[in-house]
Design a protein around this motif. Structure first.
Motif, PDB file in Angstrom:
ATOM      1  N   VAL A  23       6.122   8.480  -7.576  1.00 23.02           N
ATOM      2  CA  VAL A  23       5.137   8.369  -6.500  1.00 23.02           C
ATOM      3  C   VAL A  23       4.155   9.542  -6.555  1.00 23.02           C
ATOM      4  O   VAL A  23       2.955   9.372  -6.326  1.00 23.02           O
ATOM      5  CB  VAL A  23       5.845   8.286  -5.129  1.00 23.02           C
ATOM      6  CG1 VAL A  23       4.868   8.473  -3.984  1.00 23.02           C
ATOM      7  CG2 VAL A  23       6.564   6.962  -4.995  1.00 23.02           C
ATOM      8  N   SER A  24       4.635  10.734  -6.865  1.00 16.74           N
ATOM      9  CA  SER A  24       3.749  11.905  -6.963  1.00 16.74           C
ATOM     10  C   SER A  24       2.734  11.740  -8.090  1.00 16.74           C
ATOM     11  O   SER A  24       1.552  12.023  -7.915  1.00 16.74           O
ATOM     12  CB  SER A  24       4.567  13.174  -7.200  1.00 16.74           C
ATOM     13  OG  SER A  24       5.411  13.415  -6.116  1.00 16.74           O
ATOM     14  N   VAL A  25       3.198  11.294  -9.246  1.00 16.36           N
ATOM     15  CA  VAL A  25       2.285  11.098 -10.378  1.00 16.36           C
ATOM     16  C   VAL A  25       1.275  10.003 -10.066  1.00 16.36           C
ATOM     17  O   VAL A  25       0.079  10.162 -10.319  1.00 16.36           O
ATOM     18  CB  VAL A  25       3.082  10.775 -11.665  1.00 16.36           C
ATOM     19  CG1 VAL A  25       2.176  10.288 -12.776  1.00 16.36           C
ATOM     20  CG2 VAL A  25       3.864  11.995 -12.104  1.00 16.36           C
ATOM     21  N   TRP A  26       1.740   8.899  -9.500  1.00 13.67           N
ATOM     22  CA  TRP A  26       0.832   7.807  -9.132  1.00 13.67           C
ATOM     23  C   TRP A  26      -0.193   8.273  -8.108  1.00 13.67           C
ATOM     24  O   TRP A  26      -1.379   7.967  -8.224  1.00 13.67           O
ATOM     25  CB  TRP A  26       1.624   6.629  -8.578  1.00 13.67           C
ATOM     26  CG  TRP A  26       0.762   5.536  -8.048  1.00 13.67           C
ATOM     27  CD1 TRP A  26       0.087   4.594  -8.774  1.00 13.67           C
ATOM     28  CD2 TRP A  26       0.437   5.280  -6.683  1.00 13.67           C
ATOM     29  NE1 TRP A  26      -0.625   3.771  -7.936  1.00 13.67           N
ATOM     30  CE2 TRP A  26      -0.419   4.176  -6.641  1.00 13.67           C
ATOM     31  CE3 TRP A  26       0.813   5.883  -5.497  1.00 13.67           C
ATOM     32  CZ2 TRP A  26      -0.917   3.673  -5.458  1.00 13.67           C
ATOM     33  CZ3 TRP A  26       0.315   5.378  -4.308  1.00 13.67           C
ATOM     34  CH2 TRP A  26      -0.542   4.279  -4.302  1.00 13.67           C
ATOM     35  N   SER A  27       0.236   9.042  -7.122  1.00 12.59           N
ATOM     36  CA  SER A  27      -0.664   9.531  -6.084  1.00 12.59           C
ATOM     37  C   SER A  27      -1.723  10.480  -6.664  1.00 12.59           C
ATOM     38  O   SER A  27      -2.902  10.406  -6.314  1.00 12.59           O
ATOM     39  CB  SER A  27       0.138  10.247  -5.002  1.00 12.59           C
ATOM     40  OG  SER A  27      -0.705  10.824  -4.060  1.00 12.59           O
ATOM     41  N   ALA A  28      -1.297  11.375  -7.549  1.00 12.96           N
ATOM     42  CA  ALA A  28      -2.250  12.302  -8.165  1.00 12.96           C
ATOM     43  C   ALA A  28      -3.248  11.536  -9.029  1.00 12.96           C
ATOM     44  O   ALA A  28      -4.454  11.821  -8.997  1.00 12.96           O
ATOM     45  CB  ALA A  28      -1.500  13.334  -8.999  1.00 12.96           C
ATOM     46  N   TRP A  29      -2.770  10.574  -9.805  1.00 14.70           N
ATOM     47  CA  TRP A  29      -3.658   9.778 -10.656  1.00 14.70           C
ATOM     48  C   TRP A  29      -4.668   9.011  -9.817  1.00 14.70           C
ATOM     49  O   TRP A  29      -5.855   8.993 -10.117  1.00 14.70           O
ATOM     50  CB  TRP A  29      -2.834   8.828 -11.513  1.00 14.70           C
ATOM     51  CG  TRP A  29      -3.654   7.867 -12.309  1.00 14.70           C
ATOM     52  CD1 TRP A  29      -4.365   8.146 -13.436  1.00 14.70           C
ATOM     53  CD2 TRP A  29      -3.883   6.499 -12.021  1.00 14.70           C
ATOM     54  NE1 TRP A  29      -5.007   7.017 -13.869  1.00 14.70           N
ATOM     55  CE2 TRP A  29      -4.732   5.985 -13.011  1.00 14.70           C
ATOM     56  CE3 TRP A  29      -3.442   5.649 -11.011  1.00 14.70           C
ATOM     57  CZ2 TRP A  29      -5.150   4.670 -13.016  1.00 14.70           C
ATOM     58  CZ3 TRP A  29      -3.856   4.335 -11.037  1.00 14.70           C
ATOM     59  CH2 TRP A  29      -4.704   3.865 -12.026  1.00 14.70           C
ATOM     60  N   ARG A  30      -4.198   8.389  -8.751  1.00 11.70           N
ATOM     61  CA  ARG A  30      -5.084   7.614  -7.877  1.00 11.70           C
ATOM     62  C   ARG A  30      -6.102   8.517  -7.188  1.00 11.70           C
ATOM     63  O   ARG A  30      -7.265   8.161  -7.051  1.00 11.70           O
ATOM     64  CB  ARG A  30      -4.243   6.876  -6.839  1.00 11.70           C
ATOM     65  CG  ARG A  30      -5.041   5.947  -5.980  1.00 11.70           C
ATOM     66  CD  ARG A  30      -4.111   5.110  -5.106  1.00 11.70           C
ATOM     67  NE  ARG A  30      -4.858   4.215  -4.285  1.00 11.70           N
ATOM     68  CZ  ARG A  30      -5.220   4.471  -3.033  1.00 11.70           C
ATOM     69  NH1 ARG A  30      -4.877   5.603  -2.477  1.00 11.70           N
ATOM     70  NH2 ARG A  30      -5.913   3.591  -2.346  1.00 11.70           N
ATOM     71  N   ALA A  51      -9.475  20.745  -2.102  1.00 15.55           N
ATOM     72  CA  ALA A  51      -8.368  20.150  -2.857  1.00 15.55           C
ATOM     73  C   ALA A  51      -8.148  20.880  -4.179  1.00 15.55           C
ATOM     74  O   ALA A  51      -6.998  21.190  -4.539  1.00 15.55           O
ATOM     75  CB  ALA A  51      -8.645  18.672  -3.105  1.00 15.55           C
ATOM     76  N   TYR A  52      -9.223  21.142  -4.912  1.00 14.04           N
ATOM     77  CA  TYR A  52      -9.075  21.847  -6.185  1.00 14.04           C
ATOM     78  C   TYR A  52      -8.602  23.280  -5.972  1.00 14.04           C
ATOM     79  O   TYR A  52      -7.793  23.797  -6.750  1.00 14.04           O
ATOM     80  CB  TYR A  52     -10.383  21.825  -6.973  1.00 14.04           C
ATOM     81  CG  TYR A  52     -10.729  20.454  -7.500  1.00 14.04           C
ATOM     82  CD1 TYR A  52      -9.790  19.668  -8.141  1.00 14.04           C
ATOM     83  CD2 TYR A  52     -12.006  19.935  -7.358  1.00 14.04           C
ATOM     84  CE1 TYR A  52     -10.101  18.410  -8.627  1.00 14.04           C
ATOM     85  CE2 TYR A  52     -12.336  18.678  -7.835  1.00 14.04           C
ATOM     86  CZ  TYR A  52     -11.376  17.924  -8.468  1.00 14.04           C
ATOM     87  OH  TYR A  52     -11.690  16.676  -8.937  1.00 14.04           O
ATOM     88  N   GLY A  53      -9.083  23.932  -4.925  1.00 12.12           N
ATOM     89  CA  GLY A  53      -8.635  25.292  -4.615  1.00 12.12           C
ATOM     90  C   GLY A  53      -7.163  25.326  -4.248  1.00 12.12           C
ATOM     91  O   GLY A  53      -6.425  26.229  -4.667  1.00 12.12           O
ATOM     92  N   SER A  54      -6.708  24.341  -3.478  1.00 13.44           N
ATOM     93  CA  SER A  54      -5.295  24.272  -3.101  1.00 13.44           C
ATOM     94  C   SER A  54      -4.413  24.030  -4.324  1.00 13.44           C
ATOM     95  O   SER A  54      -3.355  24.653  -4.468  1.00 13.44           O
ATOM     96  CB  SER A  54      -5.077  23.152  -2.085  1.00 13.44           C
ATOM     97  OG  SER A  54      -5.801  23.405  -0.917  1.00 13.44           O
ATOM     98  N   ALA A  55      -4.833  23.134  -5.192  1.00 17.49           N
ATOM     99  CA  ALA A  55      -4.057  22.856  -6.406  1.00 17.49           C
ATOM    100  C   ALA A  55      -4.008  24.092  -7.306  1.00 17.49           C
ATOM    101  O   ALA A  55      -2.951  24.425  -7.864  1.00 17.49           O
ATOM    102  CB  ALA A  55      -4.655  21.672  -7.153  1.00 17.49           C
ATOM    103  N   ALA A  56      -5.127  24.787  -7.437  1.00 17.31           N
ATOM    104  CA  ALA A  56      -5.157  25.993  -8.263  1.00 17.31           C
ATOM    105  C   ALA A  56      -4.271  27.083  -7.667  1.00 17.31           C
ATOM    106  O   ALA A  56      -3.530  27.756  -8.397  1.00 17.31           O
ATOM    107  CB  ALA A  56      -6.592  26.495  -8.396  1.00 17.31           C
TER     108      ALA A  56
END
Length: 120
Positions: A23-30, A51-56
């Protein structure tokens, strides 16, 4: 507890882990696929940048806390734990959670302060 019950529990735990990763991979891809169609700004809020700042921040925090985590053996309930990798992983998750909680609290205080409106 009989051994077949333990086997069933282990299988269920692995299935739950597999489902969570899927589910995590599908959610990130989507999310990445859908982000390309939007402008990145919603109601004058730069959601793509956030979003990009949080991921980084998450990735940098995970790597740094793993590298700086302690690998010193521990005695817990009379059992000695000395596996370097797992000691570092446990430190990594604990310290990363603390860092992210502190950053979230600081962001909430900054948002409530009204100072961000004066910056524009």
């Amino acid at each position: 507890m009989s051994s077949w019950m333990i086997d069933v529990e282990m299988v269920l735990m692995y299935l739950a882990l597999l489902a969570a990763v899927g589910v995590s991979v599908w959610s990130a891809w989507r999310s990445v696929r859908m982000r390309g169609k939007s402008t990145g700004i919603v109601n004058n809020i730069p959601v793509a940048r956030i979003a990009y700042g949080s991921a980084a921040l998450l990735l940098v925090s995970l790597v740094l806390t793993f590298l700086l985590g302690s690998s010193e053996p521990m005695m817990i309930n009379g059992v000695r734990y000395a596996e370097t990798f797992w000691l570092k992983v446990s430190d990594m998750f604990i310290i990363t959670a603390i860092v992210l909680f502190v950053v979230a609290a600081m962001a909430a205080v900054f948002g409530m302060s009204g100072y961000n409106r004066k910056l524009k």
